[in-house]
Design an enzyme around this catalytic site. Structure first.
Site, PDB file in Angstrom:
ATOM      1  N   GLU A   2      42.655  50.070  33.839  1.00 38.19           N
ATOM      2  CA  GLU A   2      44.102  50.023  34.025  1.00 38.19           C
ATOM      3  C   GLU A   2      44.520  49.953  35.485  1.00 38.19           C
ATOM      4  OE1 GLU A   2      43.027  54.426  33.312  1.00 38.19           O
ATOM      5  OE2 GLU A   2      42.344  52.429  32.672  1.00 38.19           O
ATOM      6  N   HIS A  43      33.495  44.943  31.718  1.00 35.93           N
ATOM      7  CA  HIS A  43      34.389  44.912  30.569  1.00 35.93           C
ATOM      8  C   HIS A  43      35.301  43.715  30.764  1.00 35.93           C
ATOM      9  CE1 HIS A  43      36.627  46.063  27.154  1.00 35.93           C
ATOM     10  NE2 HIS A  43      37.408  46.993  27.673  1.00 35.93           N
TER      11      HIS A  43
END
Length: 324
Positions: free
Chosen positions: A83, A106
């Site tokens: 994030e 990721h």
């Protein structure tokens, strides 16, 4: 499935290159140490005053402030929390060398537009399929963790070979590297986190525990039955697969599973799983993640406090103290 192992991978594309690891958490620490032990020149990029500097240096790693670490590197691995990738990339982009490589473990921040890499950069992913603690322990045992790899941007023509060499250097080539894409990996991972292992399975354990306790069973026995046996089934599935697991448990357990499993995990569950996957692909979760971070993680903080106060957690602590 094209599973690539060490013997299939040329380590040369990473030889002589410096890798900057940004983020010294679960994956960052493990990957930095594995790279270091593989003879790769590694620098851990940290902000001034970071408490991780002493920790990293104590295990033999080189550290530097974020900007010089990035400026000195041929490969920049972004292993900070997903994030914050958008803000982090804006900060480091002016310092990333022309023609360097940007790596991830990721696919989320590239798939959902948190990061839009410069056109001159190679962009690859090597995503070990497990926590960094296990990645490191397997490496030190001479083993490896399976991983998926992908290339989102091949500016130099060498992104594929670099990604594979990186996966080899952190030990994943010992177990195998599987080709994927940033989108596939991100969507599958986010789906699993919500609908299967990290979201649904714990809730199923909690529901089973609470049902037994409400039915008059002691919390200790309810915990042992509903939570304590989870490792047993996980170990059996890892060793034998789901079909093999069912074949080695007792006839009583196998029949109970046959009669009860589909009553709980019914078509309605499958429909809701499909809805979760649709929402993930539409970017709903990615938007909520950014909103949660911008607000200081209010829902996560509230949930963490609430989870610690449950009867299940009290029972876990009692049983752990008794065993210890």
């Amino acid at each position: 499935m094209n599973l690539l192992r060490d013997a299939d991978i040329d380590p040369a594309p990473l030889a002589g290159k410096r890798v900057a690891i940004l983020g010294y958490g679960n994956q960052g620490r493990a990957q930095a140490l594995n790279l270091h032990d593989s003879g790769i020149d590694v620098v851990v990029g940290l902000r001034g005053g970071s408490g991780s500097a002493n920790e990293a240096e104590a295990v033999g790693l080189t550290t530097a402030l974020l900007e010089p670490a990035v400026a000195s590197a041929d490969v920049v691995m972004v292993l900070a929390p997903d994030e914050i990738h958008a803000a982090l990339y804006r900060e480091i982009e002016p310092h990333v060398r022309n023609g360097a490589a940007l790596g991830f473990s990721h696919g989320l921040s590239v798939r959902f537009g948190f990061v839009e890499p410069r056109a001159d950069l190679d962009v690859f992913m090597v995503a070990p399929k497990g926590p960094g603690t296990a990645l490191r322990s397997l490496f030190t045992e001479g083993k490896g963790m399976i991983a998926v790899w992908a290339v989102a941007q091949d500016a130099t023509g060498g992104a594929r070979d670099l990604a594979l060499a990186y996966g080899r250097a952190i030990g994943c080539g010992r177990a195998g590297l599987i080709a994927s894409s940033f989108a596939e990996e991100a969507e599958a991972d986010l789906f699993n986190e919500q609908a299967v292992v990290w979201g649904a399975v714990p809730e199923l354990l909690i529901a089973g525990f609470e049902t037994l306790v409400a039915g008059g069973v002691s919390p200790e026995l309810a915990y042992l039955e509903c939570v304590g046996e989870l490792k047993l089934i996980a170990d059996l599935i890892e060793a034998r697969g789901i079909a093999g697991m069912r074949e080695v448990i007792s006839n009583t357990a196998e029949l109970g599973a046959l009669l009860g499993g589909r009553r709980i995990i019914d078509e309605g569950v499958r429909q809701r799983m499909a809805q979760v996957l649709e929402e993930v692909r539409a970017g709903k979760f990615a938007a909520e993640l950014r909103q949660e971070e911008s607000g200081g993680y209010p829902r996560l903080e509230k949930a963490r406090l609430k989870n610690r106060e449950t009867l299940l957690e009290e029972t876990y602590r009692r049983l752990s103290d008794a065993e210890g």
